[in-house]
Design an enzyme around this catalytic site. Structure first.
Site, PDB file in Angstrom:
ATOM      1  N   SER A  24     -34.386  57.183  48.656  1.00 40.34           N
ATOM      2  CA  SER A  24     -35.421  57.534  47.693  1.00 40.34           C
ATOM      3  C   SER A  24     -34.940  57.057  46.331  1.00 40.34           C
ATOM      4  O   SER A  24     -33.746  56.813  46.136  1.00 40.34           O
ATOM      5  CB  SER A  24     -35.692  59.045  47.702  1.00 40.34           C
ATOM      6  OG  SER A  24     -34.495  59.792  47.605  1.00 40.34           O
ATOM      7  N   GLU A  26     -35.319  57.221  41.879  1.00 40.78           N
ATOM      8  CA  GLU A  26     -35.776  57.959  40.697  1.00 40.78           C
ATOM      9  C   GLU A  26     -36.051  57.000  39.547  1.00 40.78           C
ATOM     10  O   GLU A  26     -35.269  56.083  39.278  1.00 40.78           O
ATOM     11  CB  GLU A  26     -34.719  58.977  40.278  1.00 40.78           C
ATOM     12  CG  GLU A  26     -35.118  59.781  39.034  1.00 40.78           C
ATOM     13  CD  GLU A  26     -34.118  60.869  38.711  1.00 40.78           C
ATOM     14  OE1 GLU A  26     -33.896  61.737  39.593  1.00 40.78           O
ATOM     15  OE2 GLU A  26     -33.552  60.860  37.599  1.00 40.78           O
ATOM     16  N   ASP A 117     -32.720  71.147  30.537  1.00 42.44           N
ATOM     17  CA  ASP A 117     -31.569  71.274  29.642  1.00 42.44           C
ATOM     18  C   ASP A 117     -31.850  72.268  28.530  1.00 42.44           C
ATOM     19  O   ASP A 117     -32.994  72.430  28.084  1.00 42.44           O
ATOM     20  CB  ASP A 117     -31.230  69.910  29.024  1.00 42.44           C
ATOM     21  CG  ASP A 117     -30.793  68.898  30.073  1.00 42.44           C
ATOM     22  OD1 ASP A 117     -30.226  69.331  31.091  1.00 42.44           O
ATOM     23  OD2 ASP A 117     -31.033  67.694  29.867  1.00 42.44           O
ATOM     24  N   PHE A 226     -23.854  60.452  30.333  1.00 42.98           N
ATOM     25  CA  PHE A 226     -24.599  61.188  31.358  1.00 42.98           C
ATOM     26  C   PHE A 226     -23.704  62.253  32.007  1.00 42.98           C
ATOM     27  O   PHE A 226     -24.121  63.385  32.235  1.00 42.98           O
ATOM     28  CB  PHE A 226     -25.094  60.229  32.457  1.00 42.98           C
ATOM     29  CG  PHE A 226     -26.111  59.219  32.002  1.00 42.98           C
ATOM     30  CD1 PHE A 226     -26.930  59.462  30.919  1.00 42.98           C
ATOM     31  CD2 PHE A 226     -26.262  58.016  32.684  1.00 42.98           C
ATOM     32  CE1 PHE A 226     -27.882  58.534  30.509  1.00 42.98           C
ATOM     33  CE2 PHE A 226     -27.206  57.085  32.291  1.00 42.98           C
ATOM     34  CZ  PHE A 226     -28.013  57.342  31.189  1.00 42.98           C
ATOM     35  N   HIS A 276     -30.286  59.173  47.430  1.00 40.36           N
ATOM     36  CA  HIS A 276     -31.253  59.160  46.329  1.00 40.36           C
ATOM     37  C   HIS A 276     -30.643  58.361  45.182  1.00 40.36           C
ATOM     38  O   HIS A 276     -29.594  58.721  44.647  1.00 40.36           O
ATOM     39  CB  HIS A 276     -31.542  60.594  45.880  1.00 40.36           C
ATOM     40  CG  HIS A 276     -32.584  60.700  44.816  1.00 40.36           C
ATOM     41  ND1 HIS A 276     -33.929  60.518  45.061  1.00 40.36           N
ATOM     42  CD2 HIS A 276     -32.484  60.975  43.486  1.00 40.36           C
ATOM     43  CE1 HIS A 276     -34.618  60.693  43.946  1.00 40.36           C
ATOM     44  NE2 HIS A 276     -33.771  60.952  42.978  1.00 40.36           N
TER      45      HIS A 276
END
Length: 308
Positions: A24, A26, A117, A226, A276
């Site tokens: 998958s 994103e 967040d 990140f 993913h």
């Protein structure tokens, strides 16, 4: 010349793959014409790999709400198995429910439910007085709203706000018990961390699928930013592998694809069959890794309605 291959030599990393890998992808919603073109170019390149679903992120506090809705609506129109991210930070239950209703009306049947967040000056999180307090409450609310398929986040390494690894497992179990279908992990680079997390989840009675989140890295500096936000560890050896490659983008991509593909191959040996990919709206690295894992374009997997 003859060569004697001793018993310690192993076959290729990518030999004898089981051939049943699922993937998958994103994406994040584009905000300029140029970014929109890049978004669709990325989707068009990856769609023939027949992803289980493609997800679109949602900014903290709903800051990308309209762009996310626009992207998922367009993907749904094209017949893509699209999942919309949804957070509950800085929003009342009524506001979050209204967004969920908008997604449902747009044809979206899969939500990636996240707390979001923190929005405090120091990055701290506090629930909206009339809002969902956390992701588990959000999942429970969504299941009452519509029969969504729901994915949630998981953290192979301790979340920066978590008291312990066990607290992370307990929180994941609350989300699964509330009605989530699967968990997608934050990115990581240590196979053992993922396997230990998976074992701990199973010991806690979590039977839902745990899908490893894979970030093919070509910019270590960006990845460190990140990682700081989600508690992931960047191994020191990664710096040395990318050292001196700033002016060699092609080589940098080859190194990035190799690292990510080896990670996936090691997980495949451990029984993982779904990955993913965090694409950052670029197709090349994710496509290369998928190719190394044995995925090939599927005939007939084409958009039902092209969007200009």
């Amino acid at each position: 010349m003859t060569y004697a291959f001793g018993p310690g030599l192993r076959p290729s990393l990518f030999a004898d793959l089981p051939g049943d890998t699922k993937v998958s992808f994103e994406f994040f919603p584009p905000k300029t014409d140029e970014a929109t073109a890049q978004f669709w170019a990325t989707f068009d390149a990856l769609e023939p790999l027949d992803p289980s679903f493609v997800s679109v992120t949602y900014g903290a506090g709903g800051t990308t709400r309209e762009r996310t809705l626009g992207a998922v609506s367009a993907l749904a129109k094209r017949g893509a198995p699209v999942a919309a991210h949804l957070t509950c930070v800085s929003a009342s239950r009524d506001e979050v429910d209204a967004v969920a209703d908008s997604f449902w009306e747009a044809g979206v049947r899969h939500i990636v439910a996240l707390r979001g967040d923190g929005q405090g000056v120091d990055g701290s999180y506090s629930a909206h007085p009339q809002g969902y307090a956390n992701a588990a409450e959000l999942v429970a609310g969504l299941t009452k709203r519509h029969p969504f398929e729901i994915s949630v986040a998981a953290y192979p390494e301790i979340h920066p706000e978590s008291a312990s690894a066990q607290a992370d497992i307990d929180n994941l179990k609350r989300k699964i018990d509330a009605g989530a279908t699967r968990a997608i992990t934050q990115f990581f680079f240590d196979v053992e961390r993922l396997l230990r997390f998976r074992d701990a989840a199973a010991a806690a009675g979590i039977t839902a699928e745990i899908v490893p989140g894979i970030l093919p890295v070509s910019n270590v500096k960006q990845t460190r930013k990140f990682a700081a936000q989600c508690g992931a560890t960047i191994p020191g050896w990664m710096d040395s592998l990318f050292e001196g490659l700033d002016s060699h983008p092609g080589t940098r991509q080859m190194v990035a694809a190799t690292i990510a593909a080896e990670l996936c191959q090691q997980l495949t040996v451990e029984g993982v069959r779904h990955f993913h990919f965090y694409t950052l709206n670029r197709s090349e690295l994710s496509y290369a890794v998928c190719h190394l894992l044995g995925l090939r374009p599927t005939e007939g997997v084409a958009s039902k309605e092209k969007v200009a």
